[in-house]
Scaffold this active site. Structure first.
Site, PDB file in Angstrom:
ATOM      1  N   SER A  91       0.802  -1.306   0.094  1.00 47.02           N
ATOM      2  CA  SER A  91      -0.013   0.148   0.266  1.00 47.02           C
ATOM      3  C   SER A  91       0.979   1.632  -0.019  1.00 47.02           C
ATOM      4  O   SER A  91       1.748   1.461  -1.029  1.00 47.02           O
ATOM      5  CB  SER A  91      -0.939   0.013   1.151  1.00 47.02           C
ATOM      6  OG  SER A  91      -1.807   0.947   0.921  1.00 47.02           O
ATOM      7  N   LYS A 143     -22.123  17.440   7.453  1.00 44.06           N
ATOM      8  CA  LYS A 143     -21.242  17.390   8.447  1.00 44.06           C
ATOM      9  C   LYS A 143     -20.928  16.263   9.104  1.00 44.06           C
ATOM     10  O   LYS A 143     -19.864  15.848   9.529  1.00 44.06           O
ATOM     11  CB  LYS A 143     -21.551  18.703   9.437  1.00 44.06           C
ATOM     12  CG  LYS A 143     -20.191  19.050  10.258  1.00 44.06           C
ATOM     13  CD  LYS A 143     -19.034  19.604   9.503  1.00 44.06           C
ATOM     14  CE  LYS A 143     -17.752  19.661  10.452  1.00 44.06           C
ATOM     15  NZ  LYS A 143     -16.593  20.171   9.536  1.00 44.06           N
TER      16      LYS A 143
END
Length: 277
Positions: A91, A143
């Site tokens: 990764s 949010k």
């Protein structure tokens, strides 16, 4: 009498990759690595810089920042970069390894995992069971996206997946640019799979199999000397107020830091465990 031995600076980029840090661990980030990287490239007579990478990944941003710093200095100082994979370069760890002009791995090293993952937990029923009322107030319709104490919304997941695809494509483009015609023609390369060093070499993710000392002595001669470049470290515990130091940290503050340290350690353990390490 001057020795004709070649000196190769060596730096170790080991650990999980993330910004910030705590009292109990120092993750791998541009902030933690920049000093040793700069110092390694300051060896004027060295034809190359050797980098030992051992990382299961982490932050894609920090991975790319480290990669970019290495490549910028390699160009500026006209140095060859040789990356040596230890246990794993997966990764974000593999993204850093891409900074090498050549990548050398042990036959049993783990490489690849070219993908993006996000993970978390959902606690939507836990609070009710333990008698706690959740109160969430936010300005902005999105949010509280993916709030772990609220039911998961399909539109939130789709937004996250779209973001992941963008980050994944950036990773894919970097691999293709750096490895060019060395890559095998297979659809598996960018699925997030990982391989041994042997398979990684067959797929074009790795150039050679071997270890740093043997490789460098074969490349530059038996008299080649390896010079480890290490970061400067302060006295352990000074900032925490341990061992009677004068920082004045309160006991509850130290306890809170210890809890965060345990959480960080658990996260680190999970990343390494994915590769059987």
């Amino acid at each position: 009498m001057r020795s004709n031995a070649v000196t190769i600076p060596v730096i170790r980029l080991h650990g999980t990759i993330m910004s910030g840090g705590g009292q109990f661990r120092q993750p791998l980030s541009l902030a933690s690595a920049a000093g040793v990287i700069e110092k390694a490239f300051s060896f004027k007579d060295a034809p190359a810089v050797a980098i030992s990478v051992n990382s299961p990944g982490g932050s894609p941003v920090q991975s790319r920042l480290i990669y970019r710093r290495i490549r910028d200095l390699a160009k500026e100082k006209d140095k060859t970069v040789l990356v040596f994979v230890e246990d794993v370069a997966a990764s974000g760890g593999y993204m850093i390894a891409l900074a090498g002009d050549e990548i050398i791995a042990d036959p049993s090293s783990i490489v690849g995992s070219i993908g993006v993952v996000s993970a978390g937990f959902g606690f939507t029923e836990l609070l009710e069971k333990i008698g706690v009322e959740r109160r969430l107030h936010a300005a902005g319709r999105n949010k509280a996206t993916l709030d772990p104490f609220s039911p998961e919304k399909p539109e939130d997941v789709e937004h996250l997946k779209a973001l992941q695809l963008e980050v994944h494509q950036t990773f894919i483009d970097l691999v293709k640019d750096r490895r060019a015609n060395r890559l095998a023609n297979t659809d598996d390369l960018f699925t997030g799979l990982f391989w041994s060093g042997i398979s990684g070499k067959a797929l074009g993710l790795v150039d050679h199999l071997g270890d740093m000392r043997s490789f460098l002595k074969t490349r530059y001669g038996e008299k080649t000397q390896l010079r480890l470049v290490s970061p400067q470290r302060g006295f352990f515990g000074r900032r925490m107020g341990l061992f009677g130091s004068a920082s004045g940290a309160a006991a509850d503050d130290i306890a809170a830091r210890a809890v965060h340290g345990l959480a960080d350690a658990a996260m680190d353990r999970a990343l390494w465990a994915r590769y059987g390490l």
